[in-house]
Design an enzyme around this catalytic site. Structure first.
Site, PDB file in Angstrom:
ATOM      1  N   GLY A 148       2.450  64.350  33.956  1.00 16.72           N
ATOM      2  CA  GLY A 148       1.917  63.357  33.032  1.00 16.72           C
ATOM      3  C   GLY A 148       2.871  63.082  31.891  1.00 16.72           C
ATOM      4  O   GLY A 148       4.029  63.515  31.920  1.00 16.72           O
ATOM      5  N   ASN A 149       2.395  62.358  30.903  1.00 14.76           N
ATOM      6  CA  ASN A 149       3.221  62.070  29.724  1.00 14.76           C
ATOM      7  C   ASN A 149       2.323  62.025  28.489  1.00 14.76           C
ATOM      8  O   ASN A 149       1.107  62.141  28.596  1.00 14.76           O
ATOM      9  CB  ASN A 149       3.990  60.754  29.916  1.00 14.76           C
ATOM     10  CG  ASN A 149       3.064  59.575  30.110  1.00 14.76           C
ATOM     11  OD1 ASN A 149       2.364  59.168  29.193  1.00 14.76           O
ATOM     12  ND2 ASN A 149       3.041  59.028  31.326  1.00 14.76           N
ATOM     13  N   ARG A 150       2.928  61.866  27.322  1.00 18.35           N
ATOM     14  CA  ARG A 150       2.196  62.006  26.065  1.00 18.35           C
ATOM     15  C   ARG A 150       1.554  60.724  25.572  1.00 18.35           C
ATOM     16  O   ARG A 150       1.086  60.672  24.433  1.00 18.35           O
ATOM     17  CB  ARG A 150       3.122  62.589  24.998  1.00 18.35           C
ATOM     18  CG  ARG A 150       3.379  64.075  25.171  1.00 18.35           C
ATOM     19  CD  ARG A 150       4.440  64.563  24.186  1.00 18.35           C
ATOM     20  NE  ARG A 150       4.169  64.123  22.835  1.00 18.35           N
ATOM     21  CZ  ARG A 150       5.079  64.004  21.875  1.00 18.35           C
ATOM     22  NH1 ARG A 150       6.334  64.295  22.132  1.00 18.35           N
ATOM     23  NH2 ARG A 150       4.748  63.590  20.678  1.00 18.35           N
ATOM     24  N   SER A 151       1.504  59.675  26.380  1.00 20.04           N
ATOM     25  CA  SER A 151       0.872  58.435  25.921  1.00 20.04           C
ATOM     26  C   SER A 151      -0.601  58.684  25.584  1.00 20.04           C
ATOM     27  O   SER A 151      -1.338  59.261  26.374  1.00 20.04           O
ATOM     28  CB  SER A 151       0.967  57.375  27.018  1.00 20.04           C
ATOM     29  OG  SER A 151       0.222  56.241  26.631  1.00 20.04           O
ATOM     30  N   ALA A 163       2.095  53.800  29.931  1.00 20.80           N
ATOM     31  CA  ALA A 163       3.278  54.600  30.253  1.00 20.80           C
ATOM     32  C   ALA A 163       3.148  55.005  31.715  1.00 20.80           C
ATOM     33  O   ALA A 163       2.362  55.889  32.067  1.00 20.80           O
ATOM     34  CB  ALA A 163       3.351  55.821  29.351  1.00 20.80           C
TER      35      ALA A 163
END
Ligand code: C5P
Length: 230
Positions: A29-32, A101
């Site tokens: 995942g990512n931090r969006s 994102a």
């Protein structure tokens, strides 16, 4: 207070970060947080647009803020799901804003069971394959009169940031690219944001900083100006 200058327009907005599964319990995942994309949807609805908001993973409470009249919310967890949902919504949209994102890569073979240390040993190698670029595809296939807008979160600064933004605008083929400098502190999870906008000629056509709602309204101002110039 802005005028209701988006009255009669249908817009599609994506928000949040995709999650690419590795096995039944793990993902990349990512931090969006989804805050900027949701702010873009809320600003559009307040200005009279009919909004399709497609949420990937967003932080607690962020999605709930979007349940207002004028916004139809749907969900897409992975880049593949987001591709389908966005392509469907874009078919009837006057403006598409890709604020999500999207993971650039996914795991090609999702494991049926949990990946275990016993099976993998000391080191574990994950093979990743590229996801399709949703934004570039939307821009390539856009109808006459449709405006396609992307976001670029970059860790570069100064002239290098502007150069990279111009190249990305060109590579994606979008009408407008909203660029923000991100780092460990700034951008993704914060409530405030700083953006500048690059148009199809490569010109910087606006700069804004403030709350994500304020920067969202500045983005719509830039979109309205780009559409008027067509
Ligand atoms: O190339 P990069 O990921 O920096 O581009 C960011 C922009 O492209 C965002 O608008 C994002 O929503 C979009 N994107 C996409 N599909 C991908 C990767 C990014 O639509 N696979």
């Amino acid at each position: 207070v802005r005028p209701r200058d988006l009255e009669g327009l249908r817009v599609t907005v994506t928000a949040g970060g995709t999650r690419e599964p590795i096995d039944p319990v793990r993902f990349i995942g990512n931090r969006s947080s989804g805050k900027q994309g949701v702010a873009v949807a809320l600003a559009a609805a307040a200005r009279g647009a009919q909004v399709d908001l497609i949420l990937a993973h967003v932080d607690e409470g962020v999605g709930a803020a979007a349940s207002v009249p004028g916004i139809a919310v749907s969900h897409a967890g992975t880049a593949a799901e987001l591709l389908t949902a966005t392509t469907d919504a874009a078919a009837t949209a006057d403006v598409v804003v890709m604020a999500a994102a999207v993971a650039d890569y996914r795991v090609p073979q999702i494991a049926d069971g949990k990946v275990t240390k016993e099976a993998a040993g000391e080191t574990l190698t994950l093979e990743l394959v590229q996801n399709p670029d949703i934004l570039a595809g939307l821009a390539r296939d856009r109808r006459a009169g449709q405006t396609v807008v992307g976001f670029a979160a970059e860790t570069a600064t100064g002239d290098a940031l502007v150069e990279r933004a111009r190249r990305k605008r060109e590579r994606k083929g979008v009408d407008l690219l909203a660029v923000n400098e991100v780092g460990w502190e700034a951008g993704l999870e914060a409530s405030e944001n700083s953006l500048f906008f690059v148009d199809a000629a490569g010109d910087i056509v606006g700069r804004t900083s403030g709350s994500k709602r304020e920067t969202a309204d500045a983005l719509w101002d830039a979109i309205v100006a780009v559409r008027a110039a067509h």
